[in-house]
Design an enzyme around this catalytic site. Structure first.
Site, PDB file in Angstrom:
ATOM      1  N   CYS A 139     -10.145  -5.090  -0.046  1.00 20.48           N
ATOM      2  CA  CYS A 139     -11.166  -3.894  -0.006  1.00 20.48           C
ATOM      3  C   CYS A 139     -11.989  -3.927  -1.243  1.00 20.48           C
ATOM      4  CB  CYS A 139     -10.599  -2.329   0.184  1.00 20.48           C
ATOM      5  SG  CYS A 139     -10.111  -1.712  -1.381  1.00 20.48           S
TER       6      CYS A 139
ATOM      7  N   GLU B 122      -2.925  -4.701  -3.308  1.00 19.94           N
ATOM      8  CA  GLU B 122      -3.625  -5.360  -4.377  1.00 19.94           C
ATOM      9  C   GLU B 122      -3.578  -4.737  -5.685  1.00 19.94           C
ATOM     10  OE1 GLU B 122      -4.587  -4.854  -1.336  1.00 19.94           O
ATOM     11  OE2 GLU B 122      -5.965  -6.439  -0.438  1.00 19.94           O
TER      12      GLU B 122
ATOM     13  N   ASN C  17       0.996  -1.204   0.103  1.00 17.52           N
ATOM     14  CA  ASN C  17       0.070   0.025  -0.006  1.00 17.52           C
ATOM     15  C   ASN C  17       0.872   1.247   0.123  1.00 17.52           C
ATOM     16  OD1 ASN C  17       0.683  -0.903   2.501  1.00 17.52           O
ATOM     17  ND2 ASN C  17      -1.094   0.149   3.473  1.00 17.52           N
TER      18      ASN C  17
ATOM     19  N   GLU D 159       0.358   5.183   0.564  1.00 22.85           N
ATOM     20  CA  GLU D 159      -0.508   6.251   1.171  1.00 22.85           C
ATOM     21  C   GLU D 159      -0.238   7.515   0.712  1.00 22.85           C
ATOM     22  OE1 GLU D 159      -0.951   5.462   5.366  1.00 22.85           O
ATOM     23  OE2 GLU D 159      -2.174   3.766   5.035  1.00 22.85           O
TER      24      GLU D 159
ATOM     25  N   CYS E 197      -4.005   0.770  -2.610  1.00 21.64           N
ATOM     26  CA  CYS E 197      -3.830  -0.536  -1.803  1.00 21.64           C
ATOM     27  C   CYS E 197      -2.720  -1.419  -2.466  1.00 21.64           C
ATOM     28  CB  CYS E 197      -5.180  -1.359  -1.684  1.00 21.64           C
ATOM     29  SG  CYS E 197      -6.393  -0.707  -1.014  1.00 21.64           S
TER      30      CYS E 197
ATOM     31  N   CYS F 132     -10.428  -3.009  -4.608  1.00 22.01           N
ATOM     32  CA  CYS F 132      -9.515  -4.010  -5.098  1.00 22.01           C
ATOM     33  C   CYS F 132     -10.269  -5.225  -5.448  1.00 22.01           C
ATOM     34  CB  CYS F 132      -8.719  -4.375  -3.902  1.00 22.01           C
ATOM     35  SG  CYS F 132      -7.508  -3.049  -3.634  1.00 22.01           S
TER      36      CYS F 132
END
Ligand code: THU
Length: 127
Positions: free
Chosen positions: A84, A53, A40, A42, A51, A87
């Site tokens: 999430c 993924e 991830n 940010e 993210c 994703c």
């Protein structure tokens, strides 16, 4: 250890998560055996965070890969961390009903199918 799980755990160490402190790693296995990792990343705006993924999928797609066998998602949680919603949509787009393996730092693992995590998806079949 399964090299894909190892790759996800190692990718997690590269997470840029100064805001949530929640580090995630992903490792996506291409049909040809190539491993694409992600963590991830940010952002101070929060909303621009990507993210692990999706980083792995976009790295793979940008390198020409189009067929995938499985993805491992690694996080430091007792209850294993699933992808999430955003994703799941991206995984469905590029990987279809892929095997999704969740893991943590204690070596706990769980294998799921994306179709069970993401039932009745919207995809190109509707366009
Ligand atoms: N995150 C992921 O990278 N993958 C997941 O499966 C769950 C959430 C990230 C996004 C954000 O950087 C942090 O975890 C907290 O939501």
């Amino acid at each position: 250890m399964d090299p894909l799980i190892d790759a996800a755990l190692r990718a997690r160490e590269h997470a840029h998560a100064p805001f949530s402190k929640f580090k995630v790693g992903a490792a996506l296995l291409g049909e040809d055996g190539q491993i694409y990792t992600g963590c991830n990343v940010e952002n101070a705006t929060y909303g621009l965070t990507v993210c692990a993924e999706r980083v792995a999928v976009f790295k793979a797609v940008s390198e020409g890969a189009r067929k995938f066998r499985r993805i491992v998602v690694a996080a430091d949680t007792n209850v294993l961390t699933p992808p999430c919603g955003a994703c799941r949509q991206i995984l469905w787009e590029f990987c279809g009903d892929i095997e999704v393996i969740l893991t943590n730092l204690q070596g706990k693992t769980e294998s799921l199918r994306l179709k069970d995590l993401f039932p009745r998806p919207f995809d190109a079949s509707f366009l």
